[in-house]
Design a protein around this motif. Sequence first.
Motif, PDB file in Angstrom:
ATOM      1  N   ARG A 127       0.847  -1.188   0.000  1.00 50.33           N
ATOM      2  CA  ARG A 127       0.000   0.000   0.000  1.00 50.33           C
ATOM      3  C   ARG A 127       0.884   1.240   0.000  1.00 50.33           C
ATOM      4  NH1 ARG A 127      -3.848  -0.629   3.956  1.00 50.33           N
ATOM      5  NH2 ARG A 127      -3.904   1.569   4.436  1.00 50.33           N
ATOM      6  N   LEU A 128       0.279   2.377  -0.263  1.00 46.98           N
ATOM      7  CA  LEU A 128       1.055   3.612  -0.221  1.00 46.98           C
ATOM      8  C   LEU A 128       1.396   3.951   1.225  1.00 46.98           C
ATOM      9  CD1 LEU A 128      -0.654   6.060  -2.741  1.00 46.98           C
ATOM     10  CD2 LEU A 128       1.589   4.974  -2.940  1.00 46.98           C
ATOM     11  N   PRO A 129       2.652   4.268   1.500  1.00 45.23           N
ATOM     12  CA  PRO A 129       3.014   4.693   2.850  1.00 45.23           C
ATOM     13  C   PRO A 129       2.646   6.163   3.065  1.00 45.23           C
ATOM     14  CG  PRO A 129       4.946   4.672   1.446  1.00 45.23           C
ATOM     15  CD  PRO A 129       3.784   4.232   0.578  1.00 45.23           C
ATOM     16  N   ARG A 130       2.933   6.671   4.251  1.00 49.68           N
ATOM     17  CA  ARG A 130       2.813   8.115   4.469  1.00 49.68           C
ATOM     18  C   ARG A 130       3.631   8.851   3.408  1.00 49.68           C
ATOM     19  NH1 ARG A 130       1.901  10.336   9.376  1.00 49.68           N
ATOM     20  NH2 ARG A 130       1.356  12.053   7.989  1.00 49.68           N
ATOM     21  N   SER A 131       3.233  10.059   3.077  1.00 50.65           N
ATOM     22  CA  SER A 131       3.960  10.827   2.057  1.00 50.65           C
ATOM     23  C   SER A 131       5.313  11.283   2.568  1.00 50.65           C
ATOM     24  CB  SER A 131       3.157  12.079   1.693  1.00 50.65           C
ATOM     25  OG  SER A 131       1.990  11.733   1.026  1.00 50.65           O
ATOM     26  N   ASN A 132       6.280  11.199   1.666  1.00 54.46           N
ATOM     27  CA  ASN A 132       7.617  11.697   1.973  1.00 54.46           C
ATOM     28  C   ASN A 132       7.596  13.227   1.939  1.00 54.46           C
ATOM     29  OD1 ASN A 132      10.305  12.526   1.754  1.00 54.46           O
ATOM     30  ND2 ASN A 132      10.902  10.566   0.822  1.00 54.46           N
ATOM     31  N   ARG A 133       8.121  13.835   2.996  1.00 51.80           N
ATOM     32  CA  ARG A 133       8.145  15.305   3.016  1.00 51.80           C
ATOM     33  C   ARG A 133       9.480  15.844   2.509  1.00 51.80           C
ATOM     34  NH1 ARG A 133       3.572  16.864   7.077  1.00 51.80           N
ATOM     35  NH2 ARG A 133       2.663  14.805   7.163  1.00 51.80           N
ATOM     36  N   ARG A 151      -2.824   9.391   5.406  1.00 50.29           N
ATOM     37  CA  ARG A 151      -2.979   7.933   5.294  1.00 50.29           C
ATOM     38  C   ARG A 151      -2.438   7.285   6.560  1.00 50.29           C
ATOM     39  NH1 ARG A 151      -1.592   8.912  -0.201  1.00 50.29           N
ATOM     40  NH2 ARG A 151       0.652   9.025   0.135  1.00 50.29           N
ATOM     41  N   ASN A 152      -2.831   6.044   6.783  1.00 41.43           N
ATOM     42  CA  ASN A 152      -2.158   5.270   7.831  1.00 41.43           C
ATOM     43  C   ASN A 152      -0.750   4.953   7.363  1.00 41.43           C
ATOM     44  OD1 ASN A 152      -5.239   3.822   8.561  1.00 41.43           O
ATOM     45  ND2 ASN A 152      -3.965   4.777  10.112  1.00 41.43           N
ATOM     46  N   SER A 153       0.191   5.006   8.290  1.00 37.68           N
ATOM     47  CA  SER A 153       1.541   4.539   7.980  1.00 37.68           C
ATOM     48  C   SER A 153       1.486   3.025   7.773  1.00 37.68           C
ATOM     49  CB  SER A 153       2.494   4.864   9.133  1.00 37.68           C
ATOM     50  OG  SER A 153       2.149   4.059  10.251  1.00 37.68           O
ATOM     51  N   LEU A 154       2.554   2.479   7.227  1.00 37.93           N
ATOM     52  CA  LEU A 154       2.581   1.020   7.038  1.00 37.93           C
ATOM     53  C   LEU A 154       2.476   0.304   8.382  1.00 37.93           C
ATOM     54  CD1 LEU A 154       5.304   0.629   4.232  1.00 37.93           C
ATOM     55  CD2 LEU A 154       2.816   0.914   4.010  1.00 37.93           C
ATOM     56  N   ALA A 155       3.125   0.877   9.404  1.00 38.91           N
ATOM     57  CA  ALA A 155       3.065   0.235  10.734  1.00 38.91           C
ATOM     58  C   ALA A 155       1.651   0.330  11.309  1.00 38.91           C
ATOM     59  CB  ALA A 155       4.068   0.899  11.671  1.00 38.91           C
ATOM     60  N   LEU A 161      -4.868  -4.014  10.642  1.00 40.15           N
ATOM     61  CA  LEU A 161      -5.378  -5.095   9.790  1.00 40.15           C
ATOM     62  C   LEU A 161      -4.798  -6.458  10.165  1.00 40.15           C
ATOM     63  CD1 LEU A 161      -5.136  -3.112   6.433  1.00 40.15           C
ATOM     64  CD2 LEU A 161      -7.167  -3.454   7.852  1.00 40.15           C
ATOM     65  N   GLY A 162      -3.744  -6.462  10.954  1.00 38.66           N
ATOM     66  CA  GLY A 162      -3.135  -7.734  11.348  1.00 38.66           C
ATOM     67  C   GLY A 162      -2.385  -8.391  10.203  1.00 38.66           C
ATOM     68  N   VAL A 163      -1.843  -7.585   9.289  1.00 38.44           N
ATOM     69  CA  VAL A 163      -1.081  -8.106   8.144  1.00 38.44           C
ATOM     70  C   VAL A 163       0.162  -7.231   7.989  1.00 38.44           C
ATOM     71  CG1 VAL A 163      -1.181  -8.751   5.699  1.00 38.44           C
ATOM     72  CG2 VAL A 163      -3.304  -8.535   6.996  1.00 38.44           C
ATOM     73  N   ASP A 164       1.309  -7.855   7.706  1.00 34.70           N
ATOM     74  CA  ASP A 164       2.508  -7.054   7.429  1.00 34.70           C
ATOM     75  C   ASP A 164       2.263  -6.178   6.220  1.00 34.70           C
ATOM     76  OD1 ASP A 164       3.830  -8.191   9.508  1.00 34.70           O
ATOM     77  OD2 ASP A 164       4.902  -9.678   8.282  1.00 34.70           O
ATOM     78  N   CYS A 165       2.820  -4.958   6.242  1.00 38.96           N
ATOM     79  CA  CYS A 165       2.592  -4.034   5.132  1.00 38.96           C
ATOM     80  C   CYS A 165       3.911  -3.606   4.520  1.00 38.96           C
ATOM     81  CB  CYS A 165       1.825  -2.806   5.623  1.00 38.96           C
ATOM     82  SG  CYS A 165       0.129  -3.201   6.111  1.00 38.96           S
ATOM     83  N   ALA A 166       3.883  -3.310   3.226  1.00 44.23           N
ATOM     84  CA  ALA A 166       5.074  -2.856   2.508  1.00 44.23           C
ATOM     85  C   ALA A 166       4.643  -1.823   1.465  1.00 44.23           C
ATOM     86  CB  ALA A 166       5.765  -4.043   1.837  1.00 44.23           C
ATOM     87  N   ASP A 167       5.628  -1.124   0.892  1.00 43.41           N
ATOM     88  CA  ASP A 167       5.356  -0.034  -0.050  1.00 43.41           C
ATOM     89  C   ASP A 167       4.914  -0.612  -1.402  1.00 43.41           C
ATOM     90  OD1 ASP A 167       5.405   2.111  -1.811  1.00 43.41           O
ATOM     91  OD2 ASP A 167       7.170   3.009  -0.877  1.00 43.41           O
ATOM     92  N   VAL A 168       3.737  -0.236  -1.834  1.00 44.38           N
ATOM     93  CA  VAL A 168       3.179  -0.793  -3.075  1.00 44.38           C
ATOM     94  C   VAL A 168       3.984  -0.378  -4.302  1.00 44.38           C
ATOM     95  CG1 VAL A 168       1.516   1.075  -3.526  1.00 44.38           C
ATOM     96  CG2 VAL A 168       0.996  -1.257  -4.270  1.00 44.38           C
ATOM     97  N   ARG A 169       4.744   0.695  -4.197  1.00 46.89           N
ATOM     98  CA  ARG A 169       5.500   1.135  -5.370  1.00 46.89           C
ATOM     99  C   ARG A 169       6.625   0.174  -5.724  1.00 46.89           C
ATOM    100  NH1 ARG A 169       5.842   7.254  -3.252  1.00 46.89           N
ATOM    101  NH2 ARG A 169       6.188   6.051  -1.349  1.00 46.89           N
ATOM    102  N   GLU A 170       6.924  -0.732  -4.803  1.00 49.31           N
ATOM    103  CA  GLU A 170       7.956  -1.732  -5.101  1.00 49.31           C
ATOM    104  C   GLU A 170       7.361  -3.032  -5.645  1.00 49.31           C
ATOM    105  OE1 GLU A 170       9.665  -1.932  -1.259  1.00 49.31           O
ATOM    106  OE2 GLU A 170      10.273   0.178  -1.403  1.00 49.31           O
ATOM    107  N   LEU A 171       6.036  -3.112  -5.663  1.00 48.78           N
ATOM    108  CA  LEU A 171       5.425  -4.417  -5.941  1.00 48.78           C
ATOM    109  C   LEU A 171       5.523  -4.838  -7.407  1.00 48.78           C
ATOM    110  CD1 LEU A 171       3.883  -6.898  -4.998  1.00 48.78           C
ATOM    111  CD2 LEU A 171       1.750  -5.617  -5.345  1.00 48.78           C
ATOM    112  N   ALA A 172       5.174  -3.933  -8.339  1.00 45.53           N
ATOM    113  CA  ALA A 172       5.129  -4.350  -9.751  1.00 45.53           C
ATOM    114  C   ALA A 172       6.496  -4.882 -10.182  1.00 45.53           C
ATOM    115  CB  ALA A 172       4.678  -3.191 -10.631  1.00 45.53           C
ATOM    116  N   GLY A 173       7.566  -4.178  -9.801  1.00 44.37           N
ATOM    117  CA  GLY A 173       8.916  -4.633 -10.147  1.00 44.37           C
ATOM    118  C   GLY A 173       9.202  -6.000  -9.555  1.00 44.37           C
TER     119      GLY A 173
END
Length: 490
Positions: A127-133, A151-155, A161-173
């Motif tokens: 998912r998308l993490p918090r925005s980088n400032r 947005r909610n942070s990944l943590a 949700l009880g599921v580990d989260c990671a940055d979606v921008r890395e997923l397609a690659g």
Amino acid sequence: MTDELTPETLDEDEQPIKQRKNGLYPGVSDELAASMKTGWADTELRDLEPIEQAPNTARRREALSRRFPGERLVIPAGNLKTRSNDTEYDFRAATEYVHLTGDQTEDSVLVLEPRENGEGHDATLYRLPRSNRENGEFWLDGMGELWVGRRNSLAEAAALLGVDCADVRELAGALREATGPVRVVRGHDAGIEAALADKVTAERDEELRVYLSEARLIKDEFEIGELQKAVDSTVRGFEDVVKVLDKAEATSERYIEGTFFLRARVEGNDVGYGSICAAGPHATTLHWVRNNGQVRSGDLLLLDAGVETNTLYTADVTRTLPINGTYTDLQRKIYDAVYEAQEAGIAAVKPGAAFRDFHDAAQRVLAEKLVEWGLVEGPVDRVLELGLQRRWTLHGTGHMLGLDVHDCAVARTETYVNGTLEAGMVLTVEPGLYFQADDLTVPEEYRGIGVRIEDDILVTEDGNRNLSAALPRRSDEVEAWMARLTRQRA
Ligand code: GLY
Ligand code: MN
Ligand code: MN
């Protein structure tokens, strides 16, 4: 003094993921850019409790893991869809994703990764993490939180949700690189599908979609509670409509649509489907959602509408009401026939019954009435065998209900239409009779009358429970209910 900070001037790896489509990037001074990077409080939310349905979604993911051992499973939430130019439709997350996560965030993707030891899967929610400032994404990117909200942070999302989260921008690659069998739920995220294009087949992906549809056939306690909430809000929405029928008469069917929508939006997420606010002959058009017609005293109003809760479970309820509060003799005759058919249908809903039984029971009553009224030649068995009643009954008598109004729609025939009812299933029972305005085979006075009565029925261990029983159905009870509500008008 003004350095233009535009998408083009950002480093390649700092490119915001989506530019604002209006392309308006006013000049940004170095001082402003520096200012926007700092001075923001730490708002991280700690010690979050999981959402109520987290144990249920975990159980569903475990069952999914068991069904597809050793395979990577990709379930996207979906993306925003353009409505026009740079405006988008309201986002509604994909049902499969919601059922497996309890989450509704656009651009997110659930991935079940097979463990290397061959036992089960690890679930990760991309998912998308918090925005980088630091790099300006926060305020220069179209999906920056300054524009779209925090947005909610990944943590935070992981805790909720009880599921580990990671940055979606890395997923397609990562998916492009990955090896091994993989399946994706199609139709929601073109980017993810493109990344998997040479690794998946339509047939295997369809097996995943069918499994997930069948996994929703039986509702758990949480889901039944949500469906009851959806129905309760819907009942209030119907009451709202009855109270403003005079205003609808002065305007159009849109007043009814808007009135119901207000209730849906205040108490829930939305309507679960386009409200059918069909006055007079529009009642004979099954999917009348233009809702731009006149509302006239003496006619019927067929209102088919359902509130969708904030967890995305929807009701699906229909009442056919006399706009002036009293059915005419012919309207009542037709209404009471549909009521009798619905009673027969509801009585046939119980565990162990064939799914088709309630349809057959309702159709038989309607065929009997059509023969009795001389609209079709008997005997009734011949009418049913040839399906002649269908000229006026038009549709099936009901369907599964849940996150989708027509839930479990891709379940296999043997598990659904040719299947057996089980406790925990929720379905509609909604017979109707429709005499088109141009139907020359019926006496003139029938033409333009359409009646449907639809309730949401839970199959219980020993029979059924009508979740929408709070809304009167019998013709005299409908009239008494309308009289009480219209007396309350200001
Ligand atoms: N409102 C759609 C249906 O009744 O199936
Ligand atoms: Mn309906
Ligand atoms: Mn329905």
